[in-house]
Design an enzyme around this catalytic site. Structure first.
Site, PDB file in Angstrom:
ATOM      1  N   ARG A  17       0.813  -1.219   0.000  1.00  0.00           N
ATOM      2  CA  ARG A  17       0.000   0.000   0.000  1.00  0.00           C
ATOM      3  C   ARG A  17       0.849   1.273   0.000  1.00  0.00           C
ATOM      4  O   ARG A  17       0.377   2.344  -0.360  1.00  0.00           O
ATOM      5  CB  ARG A  17      -0.899   0.020   1.237  1.00  0.00           C
ATOM      6  CG  ARG A  17      -1.979  -1.021   1.204  1.00  0.00           C
ATOM      7  CD  ARG A  17      -2.828  -0.895   2.430  1.00  0.00           C
ATOM      8  NE  ARG A  17      -3.555   0.366   2.454  1.00  0.00           N
ATOM      9  CZ  ARG A  17      -4.816   0.507   2.102  1.00  0.00           C
ATOM     10  NH1 ARG A  17      -5.505  -0.519   1.702  1.00  0.00           N
ATOM     11  NH2 ARG A  17      -5.403   1.683   2.155  1.00  0.00           N
TER      12      ARG A  17
ATOM     13  N   TRP B  38       3.365   6.302   2.412  1.00  0.00           N
ATOM     14  CA  TRP B  38       3.510   6.723   1.022  1.00  0.00           C
ATOM     15  C   TRP B  38       3.402   8.240   1.088  1.00  0.00           C
ATOM     16  O   TRP B  38       2.337   8.788   1.341  1.00  0.00           O
ATOM     17  CB  TRP B  38       2.391   6.127   0.164  1.00  0.00           C
ATOM     18  CG  TRP B  38       2.511   6.406  -1.295  1.00  0.00           C
ATOM     19  CD1 TRP B  38       3.194   5.674  -2.218  1.00  0.00           C
ATOM     20  CD2 TRP B  38       1.904   7.492  -2.019  1.00  0.00           C
ATOM     21  NE1 TRP B  38       3.061   6.241  -3.465  1.00  0.00           N
ATOM     22  CE2 TRP B  38       2.281   7.356  -3.378  1.00  0.00           C
ATOM     23  CE3 TRP B  38       1.086   8.566  -1.666  1.00  0.00           C
ATOM     24  CZ2 TRP B  38       1.864   8.233  -4.374  1.00  0.00           C
ATOM     25  CZ3 TRP B  38       0.683   9.460  -2.659  1.00  0.00           C
ATOM     26  CH2 TRP B  38       1.070   9.275  -3.990  1.00  0.00           C
TER      27      TRP B  38
ATOM     28  N   ASN C 256      -3.739   7.467   7.730  1.00  0.00           N
ATOM     29  CA  ASN C 256      -3.813   7.381   6.261  1.00  0.00           C
ATOM     30  C   ASN C 256      -4.722   8.497   5.782  1.00  0.00           C
ATOM     31  O   ASN C 256      -5.742   8.762   6.413  1.00  0.00           O
ATOM     32  CB  ASN C 256      -4.466   6.056   5.818  1.00  0.00           C
ATOM     33  CG  ASN C 256      -3.525   4.899   5.940  1.00  0.00           C
ATOM     34  OD1 ASN C 256      -2.392   5.059   6.365  1.00  0.00           O
ATOM     35  ND2 ASN C 256      -4.006   3.719   5.580  1.00  0.00           N
ATOM     36  N   GLY C 257      -4.391   9.097   4.654  1.00  0.00           N
ATOM     37  CA  GLY C 257      -5.236  10.152   4.096  1.00  0.00           C
ATOM     38  C   GLY C 257      -4.529  11.492   4.136  1.00  0.00           C
ATOM     39  O   GLY C 257      -3.298  11.552   4.263  1.00  0.00           O
TER      40      GLY C 257
ATOM     41  N   GLU D 269      -3.766  -0.693 -21.920  1.00  0.00           N
ATOM     42  CA  GLU D 269      -3.470  -1.363 -20.649  1.00  0.00           C
ATOM     43  C   GLU D 269      -2.053  -1.966 -20.685  1.00  0.00           C
ATOM     44  O   GLU D 269      -1.316  -1.898 -19.691  1.00  0.00           O
ATOM     45  CB  GLU D 269      -4.530  -2.437 -20.373  1.00  0.00           C
ATOM     46  CG  GLU D 269      -4.295  -3.286 -19.144  1.00  0.00           C
ATOM     47  CD  GLU D 269      -4.189  -2.502 -17.838  1.00  0.00           C
ATOM     48  OE1 GLU D 269      -4.507  -1.308 -17.797  1.00  0.00           O
ATOM     49  OE2 GLU D 269      -3.740  -3.111 -16.836  1.00  0.00           O
TER      50      GLU D 269
ATOM     51  N   LYS E  77       0.896  -1.074 -17.982  1.00  0.00           N
ATOM     52  CA  LYS E  77       1.587  -2.110 -17.197  1.00  0.00           C
ATOM     53  C   LYS E  77       3.099  -1.939 -17.326  1.00  0.00           C
ATOM     54  O   LYS E  77       3.839  -1.984 -16.352  1.00  0.00           O
ATOM     55  CB  LYS E  77       1.155  -3.468 -17.741  1.00  0.00           C
ATOM     56  CG  LYS E  77       0.713  -4.538 -16.886  1.00  0.00           C
ATOM     57  CD  LYS E  77      -0.417  -4.447 -15.933  1.00  0.00           C
ATOM     58  CE  LYS E  77      -0.738  -3.167 -15.238  1.00  0.00           C
ATOM     59  NZ  LYS E  77      -2.070  -3.040 -14.777  1.00  0.00           N
TER      60      LYS E  77
ATOM     61  N   GLU F 204       4.413   1.290 -15.474  1.00  0.00           N
ATOM     62  CA  GLU F 204       4.371   1.355 -14.013  1.00  0.00           C
ATOM     63  C   GLU F 204       5.344   0.409 -13.328  1.00  0.00           C
ATOM     64  O   GLU F 204       5.819   0.709 -12.241  1.00  0.00           O
ATOM     65  CB  GLU F 204       2.944   1.179 -13.476  1.00  0.00           C
ATOM     66  CG  GLU F 204       2.352  -0.188 -13.589  1.00  0.00           C
ATOM     67  CD  GLU F 204       0.990  -0.288 -12.882  1.00  0.00           C
ATOM     68  OE1 GLU F 204       0.152  -1.033 -13.370  1.00  0.00           O
ATOM     69  OE2 GLU F 204       0.776   0.371 -11.844  1.00  0.00           O
TER      70      GLU F 204
ATOM     71  N   LYS G 207      -1.156   0.845  -3.924  1.00  0.00           N
ATOM     72  CA  LYS G 207      -2.212  -0.022  -4.437  1.00  0.00           C
ATOM     73  C   LYS G 207      -3.571   0.656  -4.434  1.00  0.00           C
ATOM     74  O   LYS G 207      -4.348   0.496  -5.359  1.00  0.00           O
ATOM     75  CB  LYS G 207      -2.256  -1.312  -3.612  1.00  0.00           C
ATOM     76  CG  LYS G 207      -3.246  -2.342  -4.121  1.00  0.00           C
ATOM     77  CD  LYS G 207      -2.839  -2.891  -5.479  1.00  0.00           C
ATOM     78  CE  LYS G 207      -3.838  -3.891  -6.022  1.00  0.00           C
ATOM     79  NZ  LYS G 207      -3.614  -4.127  -7.460  1.00  0.00           N
TER      80      LYS G 207
HETATM   81  O1  M6R Z   1      -8.533   0.424  -7.083  1.00  0.00           O
HETATM   82  P1  M6R Z   1      -8.804   1.096  -8.389  1.00  0.00           P
HETATM   83  O2  M6R Z   1      -9.182   0.127  -9.454  1.00  0.00           O
HETATM   84  O3  M6R Z   1      -9.815   2.191  -8.274  1.00  0.00           O
HETATM   85  O4  M6R Z   1      -7.441   1.744  -8.803  1.00  0.00           O
HETATM   86  C1  M6R Z   1      -7.325   2.532  -9.945  1.00  0.00           C
HETATM   87  C2  M6R Z   1      -5.882   2.722 -10.349  1.00  0.00           C
HETATM   88  O5  M6R Z   1      -5.186   3.392  -9.351  1.00  0.00           O
HETATM   89  C3  M6R Z   1      -5.196   1.392 -10.633  1.00  0.00           C
HETATM   90  O6  M6R Z   1      -5.867   0.671 -11.616  1.00  0.00           O
HETATM   91  C4  M6R Z   1      -3.744   1.619 -11.091  1.00  0.00           C
HETATM   92  O7  M6R Z   1      -3.739   2.232 -12.335  1.00  0.00           O
HETATM   93  C5  M6R Z   1      -2.995   0.293 -11.119  1.00  0.00           C
HETATM   94  N1  M6R Z   1      -1.760   0.429 -10.427  1.00  0.00           N
HETATM   95  C6  M6R Z   1      -2.676  -0.177 -12.476  1.00  0.00           C
HETATM   96  O8  M6R Z   1      -1.966  -1.355 -12.481  1.00  0.00           O
END
Ligand code: M6R
Length: 623
Positions: A27, A78, A104-105, A496, A500, A503, A618
């Protein structure tokens, strides 16, 4: 985006907190820390250890420090306010060091509160927004009057409740105070937190993996509620008005093994290999007596008959799933679909009528932008369906209807199995709406469904031989950039694939509809910019081949994802990755798999941590 864990009970909390933090590291992972209440001396006090870097650094430091205690809190950070450093790492302490907080937040009014608290003599040691929480509660706990609010001195519950009235923004908080050496105080607003207990004591975490080894019956706290955890395992719950409540626990279906790597070198690979199961589980129970069936839509017959538009919102990979969903829905229902990233949707004035359906997609169910977009859509009268993976997540409480994907816990930051589950579910929803509006015949629906039932086996076939993917990855690992091209469904799968790669490998990648190349991006191509083209069997395959030839003519090496048996592809490309034949509409479900593996291979060749890529988290619970 950060991780919180806490424990109070009958055993040493240290290892339990560290284990929890290891599980939450996905996270957020720029620094970590724990605070333990030590009762060995006459007056209990708090020991804090923090380290920059991963939890393993913290574990080493905690061992060296030799601290112990049966009540404590921990955090992986983070960074949002202030760089990763020991000073900025949580837990943060009050001036007297008797109160520690993990958060968090984002506290949006932290600057204002900080100024006021400084005026009252509080000394700050970090640049974080979180530290104001520690000082604010301390001020109220000590009987101070703050902005017209006050509490009886020594009343921790009042101090916390009053502090939450003064805090603006999103937060989940776990707090310990040396005067309450066996208790943990927990609250939240717009940021997830979960509590549970066992015979050993009571637990708190920002996400269930941290506590799943100890309890599978948990309570997801609602906004503004407070939980007070006691060492005997009992937990008191209060609502925002301070009244005692008894929320129903949720049973976590998946087990602790889901949160382990199970022999795979990383979670990403494990999760990629789970995809046949995920697609199979998504299909199970949806075809009943030759018709698609969604219990979740039982009351929506009327809505489906009158639907005029569908808006799909999401972020990152979930947004890409939406793009693929658009193709399914428009093809099988002829209802116009708009897909928009949630962070844009929330600040526009989108056109929403009572016959607009909004589908919000979020793996985590906690993405701040998606939640804000949902609120906007509902405030304008739209019905919102949420597609999510996480039971009890925020999105499930803020939407009109929820459809769960069957991915189970996804740990790797890069979404893989949740993406396949999302698009499989969107295909089923589209077929269902087509069926209900009689746009598709019963036989057509049954034929598409039968094709979908073959998908898990086809994914297994792709996973059985990675040699072609590895060869292509080796050829691209030192590229300057990688261009992904496709048409129709292929273009969305490419978007997509490029995400991938970016990232997890930090290699620049772009995705373009193949026909757009010559309108600009072809200028980027040379021998250092390989091109990945999806050229599976489809009506536009010939067009893509022409585009591929244009790329090769500019010196770019070409990798083609092609349909098995299409041996001619070798002559247009340097590398071919074959996948089994599927109907073109379902191609993103199969073609995405080699693209995920391609990204992972390149990331490994470049020495990257595939599960915890830099700068990412995440679940993105801040704007
Ligand atoms: O939990 P979510 O699906 O709302 O998250 C959205 C994006 O942050 C998430 O898909 C992000 O792009 C991933 N790390 C991609 O692999």
């Amino acid at each position: 985006m950060c991780g919180i864990v806490g424990f109070t009970g009958s055993m040493d909390a240290k290892d339990l907190l560290l284990n929890g933090l290891f599980k939450l590291e996905y996270r957020g992972y720029d620094s970590a820390g724990i605070a333990l209440i030590t009762t060995e001396q006459d007056v209990p006090h708090i020991d804090v250890v923090c380290r920059v870097g991963k939890v393993v650094e913290l574990a080493r430091a905690v061992k060296e420090a030799g601290i112990t205690g049966t009540c404590g809190i921990g955090h992986t950070r983070w960074a949002t306010h202030g760089a990763p450093s020991e000073r900025n790492a949580h837990p943060h302490l009050s001036c007297d060091g008797r109160l520690a907080v993990v958060h968090n937040g984002i506290i949006e009014n932290y600057a204002h509160l900080r100024t006021l608290l400084k005026g009252k003599g509080h000394t700050f040691v970090s640049e974080t927004d979180t530290e104001v929480v520690a000082h604010l509660i301390e001020e109220l706990y000590n009987g101070g009057i703050f902005e017209g609010h006050s509490c009886r001195s020594g009343d921790m519950f009042c101090a916390l409740r009053t502090a939450t009235k003064l805090l603006q923004g999103a937060y989940s908080l776990a707090i310990v105070h040396a005067d309450y050496p066996c208790d943990i105080f927990v609250t939240r607003r717009d940021s997830p937190i979960v509590v549970g207990s066992s015979v050993r004591g009571a637990f708190v975490a920002s996400d269930t993996p941290a506590i799943i080894d100890h309890t599978r019956d948990v309570v997801y706290l609602d906004d503004n509620n407070i939980a007070v955890l006691h060492a005997n395992g009992s937990i008191e719950f209060y609502d925002g008005a301070g009244e005692k409540i008894a929320p129903e626990p949720t049973h976590i279906e998946w087990d602790a093994q889901t949160a382990e790597r199970s022999g795979f070198p990383d979670f990403m690979l494990k999760e990629i290999y789970e995809q046949p199961r995920v697609v199979r589980d998504t299909l199970v129970g949806r075809m009943v007596d030759g018709c698609l069936y969604f219990r979740e839509f039982t009351d929506d017959g009327e809505l489906f008959q009158h639907l005029e538009r569908i808006c799909i919102i999401g972020c990152g990979t979930s947004y890409h799933a939406g793009l693929i969903g658009k193709n399914f829905i428009e093809e099988w229902t002829r209802i116009p679909v708009e897909v928009e990233v949630a962070s844009e949707f929330r600040y526009r004035n989108p056109i929403i009528t009572k016959n607009t359906l909004v589908i919000a997609i979020s793996q985590s169910g906690e993405t701040a932008d998606t939640l804000a977009a949902i609120r906007l859509a509902r405030s304008q009268g739209a019905k919102v369906y949420a597609i999510t993976n996480v039971v009890g997540s925020r999105i499930t409480r803020e939407s009109d209807s929820v459809l769960y994907i069957k991915a189970k816990l996804e740990v790797s930051v890069a979404a893989t199995k949740s993406f396949l589950a999302q698009i499989t579910l969107l295909a089923l929803i589209a077929l269902y709406i087509g069926q209900e509006r009689h746009f598709l015949s019963r036989d057509e629906v049954a034929d598409y469904y039968a094709e979908m039932e073959r998908l898990p086996g086809q994914i297994e076939e792709i996973l059985s031989d990675l040699s072609g993917i590895k060869r292509a990855a080796r050829a691209c690992s030192q590229a300057h950039s990688v261009m992904f091209i496709g048409r129709g469904m292929g273009a969305t799968a490419c978007a997509e694939g490029a995400l991938k790669l970016k990232e997890i490998s930090y290699l620049h990648a772009e995705a373009y509809p193949a026909g757009e190349l010559k309108h600009g991006p072809i200028a980027l191509l040379d021998e250092h910019v390989p091109v990945v083209a999806i050229a599976t069997e489809s009506a536009t395959k010939g067009k893509i081949i022409s585009n591929v030839e244009e790329c090769a003519a500019r010196g770019a090496r070409v990798i083609i994802v092609a349909t098995k048996g299409d041996n001619a592809m070798g002559k247009y490309s340097d590398y071919v990755i074959y996948i089994p034949w599927v109907k073109d509409c379902f191609m993103p479900i199969t073609a995405s798999v080699p693209l995920q593996l391609f990204a992972r291979e390149i990331a490994l060749l470049r020495g990257c941590d595939v599960d915890q890529p830099r700068n990412l988290a995440k679940s993105v619970t801040v704007e």
